[in-house]
Motif scaffolding. Structure first.
Motif, short mmCIF file in Angstrom:
data_model
loop_
_atom_site.label_atom_id
_atom_site.label_comp_id
_atom_site.label_asym_id
_atom_site.label_seq_id
_atom_site.Cartn_x
_atom_site.Cartn_y
_atom_site.Cartn_z
N ALA A 67 1.81 5.06 1.07
CA ALA A 67 1.87 5.96 2.29
C ALA A 67 0.38 6.60 2.23
O ALA A 67 0.06 7.06 1.15
N GLY A 89 2.45 3.21 7.21
CA GLY A 89 1.83 3.93 6.36
C GLY A 89 1.85 5.40 6.31
O GLY A 89 1.31 6.17 5.69
N HIS A 90 2.65 5.89 7.39
CA HIS A 90 3.01 7.48 7.41
C HIS A 90 3.90 7.77 6.19
O HIS A 90 4.57 7.05 5.66
N PRO A 91 3.82 8.98 5.78
CA PRO A 91 4.44 9.26 4.49
C PRO A 91 6.06 9.80 5.12
O PRO A 91 6.08 10.18 6.29
N LEU A 123 4.06 3.40 -5.82
CA LEU A 123 3.20 3.82 -4.63
C LEU A 123 3.78 5.03 -4.36
O LEU A 123 4.90 5.18 -4.53
N GLU A 124 2.87 5.70 -3.61
CA GLU A 124 3.56 6.99 -2.99
C GLU A 124 4.19 6.84 -1.75
O GLU A 124 3.45 5.98 -0.98
N LEU A 125 5.32 7.28 -1.72
CA LEU A 125 6.37 7.33 -0.15
C LEU A 125 5.88 8.45 0.29
O LEU A 125 5.99 8.41 1.73
N SER A 126 5.72 9.51 -0.34
CA SER A 126 5.49 10.78 0.29
C SER A 126 5.04 11.65 -0.86
O SER A 126 4.97 11.21 -2.00
N PRO A 127 4.54 12.93 -0.71
CA PRO A 127 4.24 13.72 -1.71
C PRO A 127 5.03 13.85 -2.53
O PRO A 127 5.01 14.25 -3.73
N ARG A 141 0.74 -1.17 0.13
CA ARG A 141 -0.14 -0.14 0.05
C ARG A 141 0.87 1.14 0.01
O ARG A 141 1.90 1.36 0.50
N THR A 182 -4.58 2.25 0.73
CA THR A 182 -4.94 2.46 -0.84
C THR A 182 -5.08 3.90 -0.89
O THR A 182 -5.96 4.60 -1.12
N ALA A 183 -4.43 3.74 -1.19
CA ALA A 183 -3.96 5.16 -1.40
C ALA A 183 -4.19 5.66 -2.67
O ALA A 183 -4.24 4.80 -3.48
N PRO A 184 -4.06 6.87 -3.05
CA PRO A 184 -4.61 7.16 -4.63
C PRO A 184 -3.21 6.80 -5.27
O PRO A 184 -2.01 7.10 -4.96
N LEU A 239 -1.16 9.83 2.54
CA LEU A 239 -0.52 11.21 2.83
C LEU A 239 -1.30 12.13 3.70
O LEU A 239 -0.71 13.35 3.65
N LYS A 244 -1.61 11.35 6.83
CA LYS A 244 -1.08 11.02 8.07
C LYS A 244 0.23 12.20 8.04
O LYS A 244 0.72 12.62 7.00
N VAL A 254 2.78 -4.12 -5.88
CA VAL A 254 1.88 -3.17 -6.55
C VAL A 254 2.86 -2.19 -6.59
O VAL A 254 3.68 -1.63 -5.92
#
Ligand SMILES: Cc1cc2nc3c(=O)[nH]c(=O)nc-3n(C[C@H](O)[C@H](O)[C@H](O)COP(=O)(O)O)c2cc1C
Ligand code: SF4
Ligand code: FES
Lengths: 244, 876, 447
Positions: A32, B190-192, B142-146, A30, B870-872, A34, A36, B139
């Motif tokens: 992160a 799941g924190h960025p 994925l976004e790890l951060s902005p 999944r 699940t993040a966008p 965002l 949080k 998958v």
């Protein structure tokens, strides 16, 4: 209309077989979240930790020149309080130890004895490593799973060699080593656990004399000695190929 | 602390005798013999080698097993082979292993073409794979951060990124979860991964696993050009390499300069490049007509400005800040002094210092360098927090503590990000750094009376000051005092400067490796001053006959109608000057406000009458002076933007050119036809720049205080300590009033405000307070609160912090809204307005306590560098 | 009757309590040690030539003498992680005779000048850790630990540190990381722990059994001790026998005792009607040896087992009888190492994983004999190329199985193919030629 095998639409992403990585740690596939905030060291000003837990952790921290050394015992304590290494449990430890939760989660997920997901309170590790498997460990695991049924209080896991091959096949029931086990023992263990009685008192390792004082056995259990069945003694290897 | 000495030895590699520095790791030593040993996990910037990837195995005679070249120090007479069958077998084995799970998606991978894994596979791999089992899949991406996307399939588990997070930025947010082949790079729950330096991991990743979201799918290596320049977004002035495609900047990478940035960048520097190409850019001259700014041509704008300035004469004033180059500042002060007979020039938001003090602080003998922060015996961090003021210094100090056993001594009002790394932390009352210096001076000169008085004026104790001094001086004589220009901010700025000089002289900080290092408020604050842009002195601190007004004076004079025309060079007073209310009045009363600015700011939009479109730093040429005296070159990476649908020439023009043209209209011909000519004039005019050339400055810069000729040209300054008086005591908190301190977050800048990818980081106001006060005022974390005094109010979200001393609150200044620049030090009232239920986007950056704490306070012996050894889904 | 150092009184009631231990002369060797020069104790250890009982078999005295002299912070760490499959001796020793370990550690700490010592015990051994905790409390109370040990100038803090389930933490440098509260990743060597170990201080790490020998060495004198066993392998050894034998358990023997006496004599040999197919002489990391007479006649000591192509390791003998297919043994073994690989270095992380996948394909009838060559080559690619020896610990036994039982592997491949309806082996070039997709069957094995 069914597309012909060569039709590229048959190969839509969703239909291509994939093999997932699999992990006992949630969130591995999944992104992160965002929304949080970043997981920095929780400030004790805003993280509530019970006095008992805090003091116990601080007690451990004082035993070592570097407070981080207390990470394993502190996580164990928190796991006892919370039932598993939940994010909250980890945050509490992090606040007391002045570490980031990430540091602790990285530690917790490395070791097999930390539960990374909510689990039943009665933990049974069944050894399925080679010495136990040679004496029917895999079958004991299956019997134990069957005996536990879907009782949510039971947490039955396969485990690597627990260091008690002299009582193979064996299991560690809430930390108490018992063996050699047969299938009937498995049912008894579950009964005793769920009714709160002491477990398999006559087969406890702690009361056993050394081997030389025991009578010569006359063989191996005959049932379930097929060690080829695919039980992997590992808390880690949970997921297999999946369609994704 | 003496730097390690290099001892050259001879060893043999692949049959050749090669000279290399003793104890260099073999992979580095091999380069002296033109031998390349492939590596993945080895990155000397990350500290000790870990020997994880096993790519660098070599054969060393006398050692039966193959050894990792990345962790084996070279010794005299060593015989090394990298071309034997055994080594080749091992290299092919490692590449085959690494490719087992690596997807072959190079054609769609951003790293393709600049990927170490690709290169090493071609160069050292077996060419084929025997692996036919299913690969592991995640998958992706994925976004790890902005800012960052992660593609875990591509990860080769080299540990570089997590080592960065653990050992360089020490934020310890990026981690490895799980074990063995199951390991994966992740964050907690799941924190960025949001911290000030995260972007560096993108550059460190040797595969395409960590991808910058602003660069993803934007270009391939064959589409792009690199352009080296210097980042002007803060005083750290990191050396950067801009990735340019079709005259647009697409990416910023580090252009490793050990003397400046050690090869790291902060996320602001790395991602705020987006401000260069946004709609908010001002790309043509504007003038106010009927209250609205409308486009005009250059001639009209220049003529109007010349007229306004000409009319104002000595009643004009100019303020410079931000990306102003030395040349722009130099030319503008020439125009003001020579043509308008006006000395109202200021680059110091806090006010100017008398010339002897300004000169004293710039004395080349007293200047510490950036590497000194790492190698000093001790560093005093004086009431500033590098993470906000000059972030790259933060990393340098951490490195000093971790690897060189440097003693970090912190004396600051607000808890700093480095507190946990410090040997001593002294918390004084906000705004009392001067008192603390006076106390230090007293302790150094054994003046018991002053010591007690000044220490308590600082809200501290004599004992605490003495302990601090003990830790500062006990390790050795190489001491650096790192402070911020904010020290001179209040009305007692000159006294603070005197106290600082006293302490520096008593500590004898004139030797190599010791000294002062000031973090200016403006990115080129030092350069602008040295170019003569100051009320009290001309170029090179030359005395002037009639000194002008400094910042505060300019504002007052404008407000009272004594000045008429104001020239703002890359300056936004409403946002960045401490007395916001006064500036509001000043700008409204000014007859003409000329704004030379690249982005549409509040000040420009509401107060400017004439607007010259300013250059972004990527478009600029000229020189800057780094806080440690390093003259650096800005070089043009892209052309100037032109407004949509206009003929060429209406767009942005070079700053030196605009000022020259303006001067010409006022009858002063600088004779400058190219940027480099402006530089030459500057070098000729500033005695200690004499002899510098752009060539000599080159890509790495030249520290002028290190040049013998410059030191001679600078001349002597007084080293005699002067008598100091004890400053007024800090305000005392009471039942209902709390002390207030302010800080300027790293992220409060116009460039961040307009960069789409950094929107998450735009700071909002928080009110930091201690849990004790929070309880007293019935405030919970996240509650909406208001602090204020005398009718000026600032609202923000309450942030409870353990480390904030009781009786004090801290608020941010320099925010685009809700800025605390409305009030100065003193006490304020605090009022709870409501709960946090309403949607208040707690800003992750200034809302994060990590700014105040680091996970590490390792025992001292752990910090030593051991002998070598699940993040966008994404949809940008 | 051979000498017994540990097992003559192991089941003595109350041995775990300080009073009983004291009654049989416990802690007198600590007293004696405190009156000696530290160096003199190390001399005794050197003279005894006692080798490490944890696996590598390095001479304890030599390791102790590598520690720098001087008064920096030094540490003693007892390796009680005991996770090597088939090994369970330390468990019984610690549980039944904890004070012997504490005494041994106190003497060793004094000898090297350590003021802090830790017992790193695997987290699963909860009872044993409790026993040790209680024993340490008793010993501290009685002045055998803590400030001014037995009235001398020497002070020692001793703590039990519980692990949390990771085999790799038995590796000494990974153990140090785990003790420092980190992930148990092995460190690069050099520097060796003796120079830079726990908290970067010089650290002596020894196995439980090794340290328990220390009071005996002092009592007998190093030279006398060296007379037990063989010249290269002195002393006794607690051998853990498990698997297909009639009486699995711990047996203390003099090193050099014929293997047959241990397996057939003490442990009773394989069950009725079965023959020994192969055996691991020193835990699952040791290359297997066939059960033939040639190997049964080997003296059980470090040198002889090494000469025969395996290693004594932790002296954990696992017996596999002729009813068990070798492929199954290989798969169990490989899966264990895959599960326990820390993942830090490439060859071990990827190589163990690949090996398991190949063995699974053999088991599923989707392999060809060619895969055996690839497997052997993968093992070769692991051997010697890893950061620590966990990778080797899988590669060595798997290679040895292929070496000794190649025919059985090939037979297994053919039989499994037949079961799978695939017919005779042909080289598998790509997925489609491999026949029906059996991937669902992989489901239990991770990825
Ligand atoms: C993967 C691996 C696991 C090990 N596990 C153990 C163990 O569980 N117990 C132990 O005493 N030694 C173990 N060792 C050996 C230790 O690294 C080390 O050699 C030993 O503790 C030294 O003590 P000794 O000299 O007394 O044998 C292991 C080694 C490796 C490479
Ligand atoms: S994400 Fe990149 S940098 Fe991080 S471990 Fe993987 S390959 Fe290395
Ligand atoms: S570069 Fe040497 S092991 Fe990775």
């Amino acid at each position: 209309m069914t597309p012909s095998p060569s039709d590229p639409s048959r190969r839509l992403a969703g239909q291509v077989r994939r093999y997932s990585h699999g992990s006992r740690v949630p969130d591995w596939d999944r992104a992160a979240d965002l929304q949080k905030a970043p997981a920095v060291i929780p400030d004790l000003a805003t993280t509530r930790v019970s006095d008992e837990l805090r003091e116990a952790i601080e007690q451990y921290m004082s035993r070592y020149p570097d407070r981080r050394s207390a990470a394993l015992p502190a996580l164990m304590l928190a796991q006892k309080v919370h039932g598993w290494c939940s994010p909250l449990a980890i945050e509490q430890v992090a606040a007391v130890m002045r570490l980031t939760p990430g540091y602790l989660s990285s530690v917790a997920t490395f070791y097999d004895m930390f539960e990374t997901e909510p689990k039943g309170e009665h933990t049974v590790y069944v050894c399925t490593n080679i010495s136990c498997a040679l004496r029917g460990g895999d079958a004991i695991y299956e019997a134990m799973v069957e005996a536990a049924g879907d009782d949510p209080r039971m947490n039955v896991r396969t485990f690597e060699c627990l260091g008690a091959c002299d009582i193979a096949p064996m299991a560690s029931v809430n930390g108490e080593y018992v063996g050699p086990l047969d299938e009937a023992d498995c049912r008894q263990i579950v009964d005793e656990l769920t009714s709160g009685r002491p477990v398999l008192e006559h087969k406890r390792l702690r009361d056993r004399p050394s081997a030389i004082d025991l009578p010569m056995g006359d063989g191996l259990p005959t049932a379930g000695r097929d060690i080829s069945n695919r039980i992997t003694a590992s808390g880690n290897d949970v997921a297999g190929p999946k369609d994704m | 602390m003496p730097r390690p000495e290099i001892n050259w030895i001879t060893f043999s590699i692949d049959g050749r005798e090669v000279k290399a520095p003793e104890n260099a790791m073999l992979v580095d030593a091999a380069k002296y013999g033109d031998v390349e040993i492939p590596v993945f996990c080895y990155e000397p910037k990350l500290g000790q080698p870990v020997g994880a990837c096993r790519m660098c195995l070599v054969e060393i005679e006398g050692i039966p097993k193959l050894q990792t070249g990345c962790s084996t120090p070279v010794k005299d007479g060593m015989v090394v082979h990298t071309q034997t069958e055994r080594v080749h077998d091992a290299q092919r084995a490692v590449v085959e292993f690494l490719l087992i799970n690596h997807p072959l998606d190079c054609p769609v991978c951003d790293k393709g073409g600049e990927c170490p894994l690709q290169d090493i596979t071609y160069g050292w791999g077996p060419g084929t794979s025997r692996y036919i089992e299913p690969k592991r899949h995640f998958v992706k991406p994925l976004e790890l951060s902005p800012l960052i996307a992660i593609d875990r399939e591509r990860c080769i588990l080299c540990y570089r990124c997590v080592r960065f997070s653990q050992e360089i930025s020490e934020d310890y947010q990026l981690i490895l979860n799980e074990r063995g082949a199951h390991s994966f790079v992740a964050t907690f729950d799941g924190h960025p991964y949001v911290a000030p330096f995260t972007g560096n991991i993108v550059e460190l990743c040797p595969v395409g696993a960590l991808i910058s979201r602003s660069y993803r799918f934007r270009a391939r290596p064959w589409d792009i050009e690199g352009a080296g320049t210097v980042c002007t977004l803060c005083p750290s002035q990191c050396n950067v390499d801009l990735t340019v495609r079709d005259d647009r900047v697409l990416r910023v990478s580090a252009r490793d300069n050990d003397e400046v940035d050690d090869g790291w960048l902060c996320d602001k520097g790395r991602f705020a490049f987006q401000h260069i190409h946004v709609d908010e850019r001002i790309t043509e001259p504007l003038m106010r007509q009927d209250g609205k700014l409308v486009p005009v041509d250059w001639d009209t704008a220049l003529t109007a400005a010349a007229q306004a300035l000409g009319e104002a004469g000595p009643r004009a004033a100019a303020i410079a800040d931000g990306e102003t180059t030395n040349e722009e500042a130099f030319l503008l002060q020439r125009l003001f002094r020579e043509r308008l007979d006006c000395g109202n020039l200021s680059a110091r938001p806090g006010g100017d210092l008398p010339l002897p003090l300004a000169r004293g602080l710039a004395d080349p003998a007293l200047q510490a360098t950036v590497p000194d922060l790492e190698f000093a015996h001790a560093v005093l961090l004086l009431d500033c927090d590098p993470i906000d003021d000059a972030p790259i210094f933060d990393l340098r100090l951490r490195k000093g503590v971790r690897r060189r056993d440097m003693n970090l001594v912190v004396a600051s009002a607000r808890p700093t990000a480095l507190d946990a790394n410090a040997t001593t932390v002294l918390r004084h009352a906000p705004g009392t750094a001067e008192a603390l210096l006076v106390a230090l001076d007293a302790a150094l000169s054994d003046d018991r009376g002053n010591l007690g008085g000044a220490a308590s004026a600082a809200g501290s104790s004599a004992q605490a000051v003495q302990d601090l001094l003990e830790d500062l001086t006990s390790a050795g004589g190489d001491i650096v005092i790192l402070y911020s220009e904010r020290l001179f901010g209040g009305p007692r700025g000159p006294q603070a400067a005197e106290a600082l000089l006293n302490v520096a002289n008593r500590l004898n900080l004139t030797g190599e490796g010791a000294g002062l290092l000031e973090i200016p408020i403006g990115a080129n604050g030092r350069g602008v001053r040295e170019a003569g842009f100051a009320a009290t002195h001309g170029p090179g601190f030359a005395p002037v006959a009639n000194p002008g007004l400094a910042t505060h004076g300019i504002a007052e004079a404008l407000a009272e109608g004594q000045l008429s025309t104001l020239y703002l060079l890359h300056t936004d007073p409403l946002r960045h000057m401490s007395d916001g209310e006064l500036w509001e009045r000043a700008l409204s009363s000014a007859q003409t406000v000329i704004a030379h600015e690249s982005l549409m700011t509040e000040t420009v939009a509401t107060h400017a009458d004439i607007v010259f479109p300013g250059e972004a730093y990527a478009e600029k040429e000229g020189t800057l002076v780094h806080p440690d005296g390093r003259v650096q070159r800005l070089r043009r990476a892209i052309g100037h933007p032109t407004p949509f649908n206009r003929h060429p020439g209406s767009g942005v023009r070079a700053g030196w050119q605009v000022i020259s043209d303006l001067a010409k209209l006022l009858g002063l011909d600088f004779g400058v036809f190219a940027g480099s000519m402006a530089s030459q004039q500057l070098f000729a005019a500033v005695p200690f720049f004499n002899g510098l050339t752009l060539d000599e400055i080159g890509g790495r810069g030249v520290r002028w205080p290190a040049r013998e000729a410059a030191r001679l040209a600078f001349g002597e300054t007084s080293r005699e300590p002067v008598a100091l008086d004890v400053p007024p005591a800090a305000a005392v908190p009471s039942e209902d009033a709390l002390r207030v301190g302010t800080f300027r977050p790293l992220w409060s800048s116009k460039e961040v405000d307009v960069s789409p990818i950094l929107q998450y980081a735009r700071p909002t106001q928080v009110v930091e307070l201690s849990p004790v006060d929070a309880e007293r005022f019935g405030v919970a974390d996240g509650d909406k609160v208001e602090v204020g005094v005398n009718g000026t109010q600032v609202q923000g979200a309450a942030k409870l912090r353990h480390a904030v001393p009781e009786g004090t609150v801290f608020v941010a200044e320099g925010l685009s809204d809700a800025s605390s620049s409305l009030f100065n030090y003193g006490t304020v009232q605090l009022r709870r307005l409501g709960g946090s239920a309403e949607e208040s986007p707690i800003n992750p950056i200034i809302g994060m306590p990590a700014i105040g704490e680091s996970p590490f306070n390792p025992p001292r012996h752990e910090l030593r560098e051991s002998p070598p050894g699940t993040a966008p889904r994404m949809n940008e | 009757m051979s000498t017994l150092l540990f097992y003559d009184e192991i089941d003595k009631p109350g041995l775990a309590s300080l009073s009983t231990y004291h009654d049989i002369g416990g802690y007198s060797m600590l007293r004696k040690a405190l009156d000696m020069e530290p160096q003199a104790i190390i001399e005794q250890l050197l003279a005894s030539n006692v080798r490490g009982r944890g696996g590598a078999g390095f001479a304890m005295g030599r390791k102790a003498s590598f520690l720098p002299k001087g008064d920096m912070d030094k540490y003693l760490v007892c390796n009680a992680d005991e996770s090597e499959p088939g090994t369970f001796k330390d468990r019984e020793l610690m549980q039944k005779n904890p004070h012997l370990l504490i005494e041994g550690m106190a003497i060793a700490s004094y000898a090297i000048g350590a003021s802090r010592a830790y017992i790193f015990i695997r987290g699963e051994y909860m009872h044993q850790a409790d026993v040790l905790d209680a024993a340490i409390a008793e010993a501290r109370e009685a002045g055998f630990l803590g400030d001014r040990v037995m009235g001398s100038d020497y002070s020692l803090e001793l703590w039990v540190h519980r692990g949390a389930g990771a085999y790799i933490c038995g590796e000494e440098t990974a153990l140090l990381d785990a003790l420092e509260g980190k992930r148990g990743n092995p460190r690069l060597k050099p520097p060796f722990p003796a120079i830079e170990g726990l908290y970067q201080g010089p650290t002596l790490i020894n196995n439980v059994e090794t340290l328990m020998n220390v009071p005996h060495i002092l009592r007998m004198g190093g030279e006398k001790f060296a007379e037990i066993g063989t010249s290269g392998s002195t002393g006794t050894k607690v051998v853990c026998v498990s698997g297909c034998v009639r009486r699995p358990g711990n047996y203390e023997v003099e090193l050099g005792t014929p293997t047959r006496d241990i397996i057939y004599g003490l442990a009773g040999g394989p069950p009725e009607g079965r023959k020994i197919k192969c055996w691991f002489p020193g835990g699952s990391s040791a290359p297997v040896l066939p059960g033939t007479d040639e190997y049964m006649d080997l003296p059980f000591d470090f040198e002889s087992i090494a000469e025969a192509g395996s290693m004594l390791g932790s002296a954990a003998i696992i017996i596999v009888d002729d009813s068990v297919p070798i492929v199954d043994v290989a798969l169990k073994t490989a899966k264990f190492y895959r599960h326990e690989s820390c993942g830090k270095c490439t060859p071990c992380r990827e190589g163990t994983n690949w090996t398991v996948k190949m063995l699974e394909r053999i088991e599923n009838g989707q392999a060809t004999p060619m895969d055996l060559d690839i497997m052997a080559s993968v093992c070769d690619q692991i051997l010697g190329n890893c950061l620590c020896v966990l990778g080797d610990a899988m590669a060595m036994p798997i290679s040895s199985m292929i070496k000794h039982f190649r025919e059985e592997f090939e037979e297994h491949i053919e039989m499994a193919r037949e079961r799978n309806g695939l017919g005779a082996a042909i080289p598998v070039m790509n997925r489609d030629e491999r026949g029906p997709d059996r991937s669902a069957e992989y489901s239990a094995v991770g990825h």
